[in-house]
Structures are given as structure tokens and as C-alpha cells.
Motif scaffolding. Structure first.
Motif, PDB file in Angstrom:
ATOM      1  N   PRO A 150      54.771 136.434  79.093  1.00  0.00           N
ATOM      2  CA  PRO A 150      54.999 135.707  77.845  1.00  0.00           C
ATOM      3  C   PRO A 150      56.454 135.229  77.749  1.00  0.00           C
ATOM      4  O   PRO A 150      57.379 135.919  78.176  1.00  0.00           O
ATOM      5  CB  PRO A 150      54.696 136.749  76.770  1.00  0.00           C
ATOM      6  CG  PRO A 150      53.771 137.713  77.438  1.00  0.00           C
ATOM      7  CD  PRO A 150      54.193 137.752  78.877  1.00  0.00           C
ATOM      8  N   ASP A 151      56.645 134.071  77.164  1.00  0.00           N
ATOM      9  CA  ASP A 151      57.967 133.466  76.958  1.00  0.00           C
ATOM     10  C   ASP A 151      58.673 133.115  78.261  1.00  0.00           C
ATOM     11  O   ASP A 151      59.885 132.980  78.288  1.00  0.00           O
ATOM     12  CB  ASP A 151      58.888 134.379  76.125  1.00  0.00           C
ATOM     13  CG  ASP A 151      58.325 134.633  74.745  1.00  0.00           C
ATOM     14  OD1 ASP A 151      57.664 133.728  74.204  1.00  0.00           O
ATOM     15  OD2 ASP A 151      58.526 135.730  74.221  1.00  0.00           O
ATOM     16  N   LEU A 152      57.934 132.970  79.358  1.00  0.00           N
ATOM     17  CA  LEU A 152      58.571 132.691  80.637  1.00  0.00           C
ATOM     18  C   LEU A 152      58.451 131.236  81.068  1.00  0.00           C
ATOM     19  O   LEU A 152      59.040 130.836  82.042  1.00  0.00           O
ATOM     20  CB  LEU A 152      57.978 133.604  81.725  1.00  0.00           C
ATOM     21  CG  LEU A 152      58.741 133.670  83.038  1.00  0.00           C
ATOM     22  CD1 LEU A 152      60.157 134.194  82.816  1.00  0.00           C
ATOM     23  CD2 LEU A 152      58.019 134.539  84.034  1.00  0.00           C
ATOM     24  N   ALA A 153      57.715 130.421  80.337  1.00  0.00           N
ATOM     25  CA  ALA A 153      57.539 129.020  80.737  1.00  0.00           C
ATOM     26  C   ALA A 153      58.767 128.203  80.329  1.00  0.00           C
ATOM     27  O   ALA A 153      59.026 128.023  79.146  1.00  0.00           O
ATOM     28  CB  ALA A 153      56.286 128.443  80.109  1.00  0.00           C
ATOM     29  N   PRO A 154      59.537 127.698  81.303  1.00  0.00           N
ATOM     30  CA  PRO A 154      60.739 126.923  80.979  1.00  0.00           C
ATOM     31  C   PRO A 154      60.454 125.692  80.117  1.00  0.00           C
ATOM     32  O   PRO A 154      61.300 125.270  79.343  1.00  0.00           O
ATOM     33  CB  PRO A 154      61.297 126.518  82.336  1.00  0.00           C
ATOM     34  CG  PRO A 154      60.742 127.520  83.288  1.00  0.00           C
ATOM     35  CD  PRO A 154      59.398 127.890  82.745  1.00  0.00           C
ATOM     36  N   SER A 155      59.256 125.139  80.229  1.00  0.00           N
ATOM     37  CA  SER A 155      58.920 124.003  79.375  1.00  0.00           C
ATOM     38  C   SER A 155      58.869 124.431  77.910  1.00  0.00           C
ATOM     39  O   SER A 155      59.299 123.692  77.030  1.00  0.00           O
ATOM     40  CB  SER A 155      57.574 123.401  79.783  1.00  0.00           C
ATOM     41  OG  SER A 155      57.665 122.837  81.070  1.00  0.00           O
ATOM     42  N   ASP A 156      58.353 125.631  77.636  1.00  0.00           N
ATOM     43  CA  ASP A 156      58.236 126.108  76.261  1.00  0.00           C
ATOM     44  C   ASP A 156      59.580 126.481  75.641  1.00  0.00           C
ATOM     45  O   ASP A 156      59.821 126.215  74.475  1.00  0.00           O
ATOM     46  CB  ASP A 156      57.309 127.324  76.190  1.00  0.00           C
ATOM     47  CG  ASP A 156      55.840 126.936  76.330  1.00  0.00           C
ATOM     48  OD1 ASP A 156      55.506 125.763  76.084  1.00  0.00           O
ATOM     49  OD2 ASP A 156      55.040 127.813  76.691  1.00  0.00           O
ATOM     50  N   PHE A 157      60.450 127.117  76.409  1.00  0.00           N
ATOM     51  CA  PHE A 157      61.710 127.551  75.804  1.00  0.00           C
ATOM     52  C   PHE A 157      62.865 126.583  76.035  1.00  0.00           C
ATOM     53  O   PHE A 157      63.927 126.736  75.447  1.00  0.00           O
ATOM     54  CB  PHE A 157      62.104 128.967  76.253  1.00  0.00           C
ATOM     55  CG  PHE A 157      62.490 129.128  77.706  1.00  0.00           C
ATOM     56  CD1 PHE A 157      63.733 128.715  78.173  1.00  0.00           C
ATOM     57  CD2 PHE A 157      61.624 129.734  78.598  1.00  0.00           C
ATOM     58  CE1 PHE A 157      64.092 128.887  79.494  1.00  0.00           C
ATOM     59  CE2 PHE A 157      61.974 129.914  79.928  1.00  0.00           C
ATOM     60  CZ  PHE A 157      63.214 129.486  80.374  1.00  0.00           C
ATOM     61  N   TYR A 158      62.660 125.558  76.866  1.00  0.00           N
ATOM     62  CA  TYR A 158      63.762 124.656  77.181  1.00  0.00           C
ATOM     63  C   TYR A 158      63.385 123.178  77.062  1.00  0.00           C
ATOM     64  O   TYR A 158      63.879 122.466  76.185  1.00  0.00           O
ATOM     65  CB  TYR A 158      64.278 124.959  78.596  1.00  0.00           C
ATOM     66  CG  TYR A 158      65.483 124.145  79.000  1.00  0.00           C
ATOM     67  CD1 TYR A 158      66.744 124.461  78.508  1.00  0.00           C
ATOM     68  CD2 TYR A 158      65.362 123.071  79.864  1.00  0.00           C
ATOM     69  CE1 TYR A 158      67.854 123.706  78.864  1.00  0.00           C
ATOM     70  CE2 TYR A 158      66.465 122.318  80.232  1.00  0.00           C
ATOM     71  CZ  TYR A 158      67.712 122.634  79.731  1.00  0.00           C
ATOM     72  OH  TYR A 158      68.800 121.892  80.087  1.00  0.00           O
ATOM     73  N   LEU A 159      62.502 122.693  77.920  1.00  0.00           N
ATOM     74  CA  LEU A 159      62.230 121.254  78.011  1.00  0.00           C
ATOM     75  C   LEU A 159      61.577 120.685  76.752  1.00  0.00           C
ATOM     76  O   LEU A 159      62.068 119.717  76.173  1.00  0.00           O
ATOM     77  CB  LEU A 159      61.357 120.962  79.234  1.00  0.00           C
ATOM     78  CG  LEU A 159      61.041 119.489  79.483  1.00  0.00           C
ATOM     79  CD1 LEU A 159      62.311 118.711  79.803  1.00  0.00           C
ATOM     80  CD2 LEU A 159      60.033 119.338  80.609  1.00  0.00           C
ATOM     81  N   PHE A 160      60.462 121.259  76.312  1.00  0.00           N
ATOM     82  CA  PHE A 160      59.738 120.687  75.185  1.00  0.00           C
ATOM     83  C   PHE A 160      60.508 120.757  73.868  1.00  0.00           C
ATOM     84  O   PHE A 160      60.470 119.795  73.103  1.00  0.00           O
ATOM     85  CB  PHE A 160      58.346 121.306  75.056  1.00  0.00           C
ATOM     86  CG  PHE A 160      57.424 120.984  76.210  1.00  0.00           C
ATOM     87  CD1 PHE A 160      57.608 119.852  76.992  1.00  0.00           C
ATOM     88  CD2 PHE A 160      56.373 121.818  76.532  1.00  0.00           C
ATOM     89  CE1 PHE A 160      56.758 119.550  78.064  1.00  0.00           C
ATOM     90  CE2 PHE A 160      55.511 121.526  77.592  1.00  0.00           C
ATOM     91  CZ  PHE A 160      55.707 120.396  78.357  1.00  0.00           C
ATOM     92  N   PRO A 161      61.217 121.849  73.565  1.00  0.00           N
ATOM     93  CA  PRO A 161      62.005 121.823  72.323  1.00  0.00           C
ATOM     94  C   PRO A 161      63.055 120.703  72.312  1.00  0.00           C
ATOM     95  O   PRO A 161      63.273 120.055  71.289  1.00  0.00           O
ATOM     96  CB  PRO A 161      62.669 123.198  72.278  1.00  0.00           C
ATOM     97  CG  PRO A 161      61.773 124.074  73.081  1.00  0.00           C
ATOM     98  CD  PRO A 161      61.232 123.191  74.171  1.00  0.00           C
TER      99      PRO A 161
END
Length: 191
Positions: free
Chosen positions: A137-148
Motif C-alpha cells: 500500500p502507498d507504494l505506487a509512485p503515480s499515486d503519491f507523486y505523478l497524479f497529484p
């Protein structure tokens, strides 16, 4: 593996995730702040909600930038078969854009959505020579970095149709430096 040789490890990582991009997404409170004189009345603000129009974007990227963007057609869903086709297309894009990367071995980091963990998707990833990294959980770089970062850029903007949304997404992604993408992957270690 990351700590033994961070640069070599991150150079092999390809990450993927999907996100909805709306025709209109209201500004955040921070973005809508206005300067005013202390004796003037506060500006009137109306509660706005996201528009019904939206596009599902699947983005595959690595330390050098975007490898593949796929936009889901209206009425379709991402299934194991659909995702398997994307993985084959990804392999071709890697050959085209990153010569020599396949021979070093691709470390595929995606979430554990049912389409990604389906038997056909796992078999296709193996056929393509990709090693699937375990997802936490919380390891997808798109979720915590790219998409925001993408969504912050698009907030408050109105798009007339899907093509305008797609163009805005691609302009944002193409305008980022190579360091932008490497910075997102470097954050993996702390996550």
C-alpha cells in the motif's frame, strides 16, 4: 536490492497506474485564495463539484519519462485481457524508446488491481520478460507523486471534451524534465 545499487535498480523500474481526469475539477482552497483589503467583504465562493465528463488514463513511466499512455474508450473496462494487450504494447514502446533497457530486465511496479493480477496479465508480463515487483500500500509512485502533480496543474480548468483533456494531460507530461520522473522514483525508498 534498491539499497545495494539505487541507480541501477531505479533505471530498471517501470511503473504504471490509472487515474480519472475530469473535464472540470474545481480549484483547491489554496489555489482559489485571493488577496483583499481587510475592510472589504470576503469574496463569494460557490461549492463546485467535478464534471461528469472524464477520461481514464493509464500511464506507464520510468526514470526517464513516459513510455506509454493509454486512454480507455467509453464503455470499456480494464480487464486482464485489456491489460495484457497494454503490456505487449509497453514492451514495443520500451524497445523503441529505451534501447538496451529490456536486456537489463524490466522491474514492473503496478498495484494489485484485479486486472493486473489476473492470470493472463501475469503470464503476459512473464512472456515480455518483466519481473513484477511486490506491491505494498502507498507504494505506487503515480499515486503519491505523478497524479497529484498532474491533477494540481489541471484543477480549475474547463475542458470542452475528451480530446481537450487528453491534450492537457500530454502537454503536462511532455513538459516535465527527466529529473522530474527520476525524483518520483527516488521517493520509493522512503515510502
Amino acid at each position: 536490492r534498491l539499497q545495494s545499487n539505487p541507480e541501477a535498480f531505479l533505471a530498471r523500474v517501470v511503473t504504471q497506474d490509472e487515474t480519472w481526469v475530469h473535464h472540470f475539477d474545481p480549484e483547491t482552497k489554496e489555489q482559489s485564495k485571493q488577496w483583499k483589503h481587510k475592510s472589504s467583504p470576503p469574496p463569494r465562493k460557490f461549492k463546485l463539484s467535478s464534471s461528469a465528463g472524464k477520461v481514464m488514463a493509464s500511464v506507464f513511466w520510468d526514470s526517464q519519462g513516459v513510455l506509454l499512455i493509454d486512454y480507455l474508450a467509453k464503455g470499456e473496462t480494464i480487464t486482464g485481457n485489456y491489460y495484457a494487450r497494454l503490456l505487449k504494447t509497453l514492451r514495443d514502446k520500451i524497445k523503441e524508446k529505451r534501447r538496451g533497457k529490456l536486456s537489463k530486465g524490466i522491474l514492473l511496479l503496478h498495484d494489485n488491481a484485479s486486472a493486473h493480477t489476473s492470470q493472463i496479465a501475469i503470464a503476459t508480463a512473464q512472456d515480455c520478460g518483466f519481473e513484477i515487483l511486490p506491491h505494498l500500500p502507498d507504494l505506487a509512485p503515480s499515486d503519491f507523486y505523478l497524479f497529484p502533480k498532474l491533477k494540481f496543474e489541471l484543477k480549475g480548468k474547463h475542458f470542452a471534451n475528451d480530446d481537450d483533456v487528453i491534450a492537457a494531460v500530454e502537454i503536462f507530461l511532455e513538459s516535465q524534465s527527466e529529473n522530474f520522473f527520476m525524483d518520483g522514483l527516488v521517493k520509493l525508498e522512503k515510502r
